[in-house]
Design an enzyme around this catalytic site. Sequence first.
Site, short mmCIF file in Angstrom:
data_model
loop_
_atom_site.label_atom_id
_atom_site.label_comp_id
_atom_site.label_asym_id
_atom_site.label_seq_id
_atom_site.Cartn_x
_atom_site.Cartn_y
_atom_site.Cartn_z
N ASP A 90 -4.79 3.76 -1.76
CA ASP A 90 -5.86 4.13 -0.84
C ASP A 90 -6.38 5.53 -1.14
OD1 ASP A 90 -6.10 1.87 1.04
OD2 ASP A 90 -3.99 2.30 1.44
N ASP A 148 -6.72 -6.23 4.54
CA ASP A 148 -6.08 -4.91 4.54
C ASP A 148 -6.06 -4.33 5.94
OD1 ASP A 148 -5.12 -2.39 3.94
OD2 ASP A 148 -6.88 -1.76 2.79
N HIS A 178 -1.40 -1.29 -4.08
CA HIS A 178 -2.65 -0.89 -3.43
C HIS A 178 -2.66 0.63 -3.24
CE1 HIS A 178 -6.13 -1.79 -0.79
NE2 HIS A 178 -5.67 -0.84 0.00
N MET A 207 -8.91 8.34 -0.15
CA MET A 207 -9.73 8.76 1.00
C MET A 207 -10.22 10.18 0.78
SD MET A 207 -7.49 7.35 4.19
CE MET A 207 -6.54 5.82 4.09
N MET A 229 -12.10 4.67 -0.24
CA MET A 229 -12.74 4.94 1.05
C MET A 229 -13.39 6.31 0.92
SD MET A 229 -9.67 3.39 3.34
CE MET A 229 -8.58 3.47 1.91
N HIS A 272 -8.47 1.22 -3.68
CA HIS A 272 -9.36 1.02 -2.54
C HIS A 272 -10.01 2.36 -2.22
CE1 HIS A 272 -9.57 0.04 2.09
NE2 HIS A 272 -10.77 0.11 1.53
N MET A 288 -11.47 -5.58 5.81
CA MET A 288 -10.64 -4.62 6.56
C MET A 288 -10.30 -5.21 7.93
SD MET A 288 -10.02 -1.97 4.69
CE MET A 288 -9.18 -1.09 5.99
N SER A 336 0.84 -1.20 0.00
CA SER A 336 0.00 0.00 0.00
C SER A 336 0.88 1.24 0.00
CB SER A 336 -0.90 0.02 1.23
OG SER A 336 -1.47 1.31 1.37
C1 DX5 Z 1 -6.15 1.85 5.82
C2 DX5 Z 1 -5.77 1.46 4.41
C3 DX5 Z 1 -4.67 0.47 4.31
C4 DX5 Z 1 -3.35 0.92 4.90
C5 DX5 Z 1 -2.76 -0.28 5.55
O1 DX5 Z 1 -7.36 2.51 5.80
O2 DX5 Z 1 -6.88 0.90 3.74
O3 DX5 Z 1 -4.48 0.03 2.97
O4 DX5 Z 1 -2.42 1.39 3.97
O5 DX5 Z 1 -1.62 0.12 6.22
P1 DX5 Z 1 -0.90 -0.89 7.23
O6 DX5 Z 1 -0.44 -2.07 6.43
O7 DX5 Z 1 0.24 -0.06 7.76
O8 DX5 Z 1 -1.88 -1.26 8.28
ZN ZN Z 2 -6.49 0.00 1.75
#
Ligand code: DX5
Ligand code: ZN
Length: 240
Positions: free
Chosen positions: A39, A179, A37, A41, A72, A70, A141, A5
């Site tokens: 993220d 994740d 990956h 947000m 969010m 991903h 998650m 990620s």
């Molecule tokens: C959190 C993200 C994850 C995040 C995971 O909301 O969806 O993808 O990057 O990070 P680690 O592996 O550090 O928990």
């Molecule tokens: Zn994620």
Amino acid sequence: MIAPSILSADFARLADEAAAVAGPGGGAEGGGADWLHVDVMDAHFVPNLTLGLPVVESLRAATDIPLDCHLMIEDPDRWAIGYAEAGAANVTVHVEAAHEPEALARNLRAAGALAGLSIKPGTPLEPYVELLRHYDTLLVMSVEPGFGGQSFIADVLEKVRTARRLVDTGHLTLLVEIDGGINADTIEAAAEAGVDCFVAGSAVYGAADPGRAVAALRESVRRTSPHRWAPGVAGSGASG
Ligand code: DX5
Ligand code: ZN
């Protein structure tokens, strides 16, 4: 499959950070990451703001690693399609945010992406089993979405086991992804529960050598579940 990620990467050097996990031979066959990956947000669905479509479009041009987006975000019905059109391999939306998740999956697939559905740690799996027939990936998650570097919530492995059973008995055809909080200490339990694809942020980009960290995570999975691979899913190969 291992999906680093970039949330834990240096956002000013994303092309280099992608190259750091591509592996010596490039791509999963060359020992690198299967997916990258990403993220997304929006500071509404989660209390954090990261990046959006322009960055994903640029990243798509900067790396050959398939992108695992991903989302969010609120109203993914409106925004998710853009990520599929930008060339993401897999586009995951949250079931807690989607208004018409069945139509959304159809649109994502029509745009050439795999369709992913994510559930937060407190969201049960059972009500969505029929819906998941329309999806290619399930993202369980294992932390509250929003931030990297949080501790793994082991309770969610029960949902992974359920999903694994549904796939192994032919009720669902999808890739089970996890994740949050995945590292050397937690990945084996997740692999034993039946995960196909492991997202890891801080465990990869917090390491001195992100490429080695990917290889080490892959090795832990191989030791735990030597025969598992993801049939028929683009970009996964048969060797992971
Ligand atoms: C959190 C993200 C994850 C995040 C995971 O909301 O969806 O993808 O990057 O990070 P680690 O592996 O550090 O928990
Ligand atoms: Zn994620």
